[in-house]
Design a protein around this motif. Sequence first.
Motif, PDB file in Angstrom:
ATOM      1  N   SER A  53       3.333  -9.605  -8.610  1.00  0.00           N
ATOM      2  CA  SER A  53       4.598  -9.641  -9.179  1.00  0.00           C
ATOM      3  C   SER A  53       3.834  -8.257 -10.594  1.00  0.00           C
ATOM      4  O   SER A  53       5.125  -8.040 -11.077  1.00  0.00           O
ATOM      5  CB  SER A  53       4.505 -10.515 -10.874  1.00  0.00           C
ATOM      6  N   TYR A  54       3.074  -7.747  -9.780  1.00  0.00           N
ATOM      7  CA  TYR A  54       3.239  -6.061 -10.816  1.00  0.00           C
ATOM      8  C   TYR A  54       2.488  -4.754  -9.767  1.00  0.00           C
ATOM      9  O   TYR A  54       1.013  -5.614  -9.267  1.00  0.00           O
ATOM     10  CB  TYR A  54       1.968  -6.197 -12.166  1.00  0.00           C
ATOM     11  N   TRP A  55       3.622  -4.940  -9.422  1.00  0.00           N
ATOM     12  CA  TRP A  55       2.841  -3.339  -7.612  1.00  0.00           C
ATOM     13  C   TRP A  55       4.120  -2.459  -7.835  1.00  0.00           C
ATOM     14  O   TRP A  55       4.921  -1.992  -7.152  1.00  0.00           O
ATOM     15  CB  TRP A  55       2.111  -3.866  -6.371  1.00  0.00           C
ATOM     16  N   PRO A  56       3.642  -1.427  -9.048  1.00  0.00           N
ATOM     17  CA  PRO A  56       4.933  -0.340  -9.117  1.00  0.00           C
ATOM     18  C   PRO A  56       5.258   0.248  -7.772  1.00  0.00           C
ATOM     19  O   PRO A  56       4.114   0.620  -7.460  1.00  0.00           O
ATOM     20  CB  PRO A  56       4.787   0.475 -10.322  1.00  0.00           C
ATOM     21  N   ASP A  57       5.948   1.399  -8.140  1.00  0.00           N
ATOM     22  CA  ASP A  57       6.549   1.982  -7.150  1.00  0.00           C
ATOM     23  C   ASP A  57       5.789   3.457  -7.105  1.00  0.00           C
ATOM     24  O   ASP A  57       4.990   3.931  -5.780  1.00  0.00           O
ATOM     25  CB  ASP A  57       8.404   2.655  -6.896  1.00  0.00           C
ATOM     26  N   SER A  58       5.047   3.213  -8.043  1.00  0.00           N
ATOM     27  CA  SER A  58       3.866   4.315  -8.597  1.00  0.00           C
ATOM     28  C   SER A  58       3.531   4.323  -7.996  1.00  0.00           C
ATOM     29  O   SER A  58       2.413   5.180  -7.256  1.00  0.00           O
ATOM     30  CB  SER A  58       4.075   4.665 -10.194  1.00  0.00           C
ATOM     31  N   HIS A  59       2.475   3.093  -8.363  1.00  0.00           N
ATOM     32  CA  HIS A  59       0.789   2.442  -7.349  1.00  0.00           C
ATOM     33  C   HIS A  59       1.395   2.431  -5.480  1.00  0.00           C
ATOM     34  O   HIS A  59      -0.175   3.000  -5.086  1.00  0.00           O
ATOM     35  CB  HIS A  59       0.617   1.107  -7.775  1.00  0.00           C
ATOM     36  N   MET A  60       2.484   2.687  -5.203  1.00  0.00           N
ATOM     37  CA  MET A  60       2.530   2.543  -4.068  1.00  0.00           C
ATOM     38  C   MET A  60       2.688   4.159  -3.209  1.00  0.00           C
ATOM     39  O   MET A  60       1.944   4.832  -2.496  1.00  0.00           O
ATOM     40  CB  MET A  60       3.967   1.979  -3.358  1.00  0.00           C
ATOM     41  N   LYS A  61       3.135   4.843  -4.416  1.00  0.00           N
ATOM     42  CA  LYS A  61       3.711   6.348  -3.700  1.00  0.00           C
ATOM     43  C   LYS A  61       2.293   7.166  -3.799  1.00  0.00           C
ATOM     44  O   LYS A  61       1.798   7.663  -3.017  1.00  0.00           O
ATOM     45  CB  LYS A  61       4.278   6.985  -5.069  1.00  0.00           C
ATOM     46  N   VAL A  62       0.923   6.758  -4.421  1.00  0.00           N
ATOM     47  CA  VAL A  62      -0.054   6.658  -4.588  1.00  0.00           C
ATOM     48  C   VAL A  62      -1.142   6.324  -3.460  1.00  0.00           C
ATOM     49  O   VAL A  62      -1.935   7.382  -2.530  1.00  0.00           O
ATOM     50  CB  VAL A  62      -1.167   6.013  -5.785  1.00  0.00           C
ATOM     51  N   ILE A  63      -1.060   4.671  -2.647  1.00  0.00           N
ATOM     52  CA  ILE A  63      -1.298   5.165  -1.584  1.00  0.00           C
ATOM     53  C   ILE A  63      -0.668   5.384  -0.042  1.00  0.00           C
ATOM     54  O   ILE A  63      -1.627   6.080   0.630  1.00  0.00           O
ATOM     55  CB  ILE A  63      -0.525   3.160  -0.860  1.00  0.00           C
ATOM     56  N   ARG A  64       0.768   5.949  -0.354  1.00  0.00           N
ATOM     57  CA  ARG A  64       0.803   6.653   0.433  1.00  0.00           C
ATOM     58  C   ARG A  64       0.569   8.240   0.239  1.00  0.00           C
ATOM     59  O   ARG A  64       0.705   8.353   1.950  1.00  0.00           O
ATOM     60  CB  ARG A  64       2.700   6.779   0.586  1.00  0.00           C
ATOM     61  N   LYS A  65       0.394   8.488  -0.456  1.00  0.00           N
ATOM     62  CA  LYS A  65       0.015   9.889  -0.905  1.00  0.00           C
ATOM     63  C   LYS A  65      -1.559  10.185  -0.256  1.00  0.00           C
ATOM     64  O   LYS A  65      -1.869  11.024   0.555  1.00  0.00           O
ATOM     65  CB  LYS A  65      -0.522  10.668  -1.958  1.00  0.00           C
ATOM     66  N   LEU A  66      -2.055   9.170  -0.605  1.00  0.00           N
ATOM     67  CA  LEU A  66      -3.886   9.013   0.624  1.00  0.00           C
ATOM     68  C   LEU A  66      -3.084   9.060   1.368  1.00  0.00           C
ATOM     69  O   LEU A  66      -3.783   9.320   2.553  1.00  0.00           O
ATOM     70  CB  LEU A  66      -4.159   7.603  -0.317  1.00  0.00           C
ATOM     71  N   MET A  67      -2.648   8.223   2.362  1.00  0.00           N
ATOM     72  CA  MET A  67      -2.651   8.217   3.820  1.00  0.00           C
ATOM     73  C   MET A  67      -1.704   9.412   4.605  1.00  0.00           C
ATOM     74  O   MET A  67      -2.132   9.850   4.792  1.00  0.00           O
ATOM     75  CB  MET A  67      -1.313   6.839   4.323  1.00  0.00           C
TER      76      MET A  67
END
Length: 284
Positions: A53-67
Motif C-alpha cells: 500500500s506504500y511504494w511511491p514512484d520515487s522509491h521505484m525510481k531509486v531502484i531503477r537508478k541503482l539498476m
Amino acid sequence: MDKRNIDVVVISDVHLGTYGCHAKELLKYLKSIRPKTLILNGDIIDIWQFSKSYWPDSHMKVIRKLMKFVSEGVQVYYLTGNHDEMLRKFDGMEMGSFHLQNKLILELDGKKAWFFHGDVFDVTMQHSKWLAKMGAVGYDTLILINSFVNWVLTAFGKEKMSFSKKIKAKFKDAVKFINSFEQTAGELAIEKGYHYVVCGHIHQAEKRQITSDEGQVTYLNSGDWVESLTALEYQDQSWSVFKYDHLDFIKDELDEGILSDAEDLKSKLDVNILLQHIKYEIAQ
C-alpha cells in the motif's frame, strides 16, 4: 551540475518502502555522481515494514537508478542489514556487476577496508528481535509525525526540528550505545588488521580515528536517508562524509527527478531481469 567522479560511494539505511525515506533527495544525489564502486550497506529496502500500500514512484525510481548503475558496469555491492535480513541466505549471489553479500573487504590504495551493516553489535537485535521490530514501527511513525510538523514550521518560516535527535540527546543510554558501537567496531577492525571499518545501522554519520592498545583504525558510518541524508565518498585516497543540501540542487535539472521515456523503459526491463534472476536463484 556536472556529475562528480567518485571512486567509492557508500549509502545505507535508506528504508525504501517507509514514510520516512527521502527517496527524491537520494535520487538527485545518485544522479549527480559517477561512481566506480557503489556499496549499499544494509537496510536499503525495509522488508520488515514493507507494504504494497506504500511504494511511491520515487522509491521505484531509486531502484531503477541503482539498476542503471549495474547496466553501466558500476560495481554495485548490496550488503544485507537487519531490515533486509531475509536476503542473507543469498550471500554470494552475483549478476554481472551486481553482488549480494553479507560483508565485504576491499583494498583501497593499498589499505584494507571492511564493510558490514553493523546490526551484529546490537544486543536488541540478537535477543529481542520482536522489540526491535516494534521500535522500528514506532520510529517510522515518529518520522511521519515529524514530517508533518516540519511542513507546518516551514510554512510559517520556522526552522525544522528532529524529534528523534532530541529524544536521543536526552537519553544518555542512546549516546552510550553509539559510542560503544563505534568503539567495538573499531577495536575488532584493529584486531583483524584493517585500516578502515565502514558501518551503517545506527543512522549516525561519522568519520573518526579509534585507538586501542593494538593500533589505530579509521571508523566510518554512512548515516541514513531518513533524517541525516548522508553518504560516504572515497576519492583521492581520502574519505569524506557527504551531507545532502537541497540548495546544491535547486537550479539543477535533477530537481525534477524525471527519467526520459527511453530510460524509463530500459530501467523497467532491468528491474524485471533482476526479479527473474532472483526467482531463478530461489528455485535452485
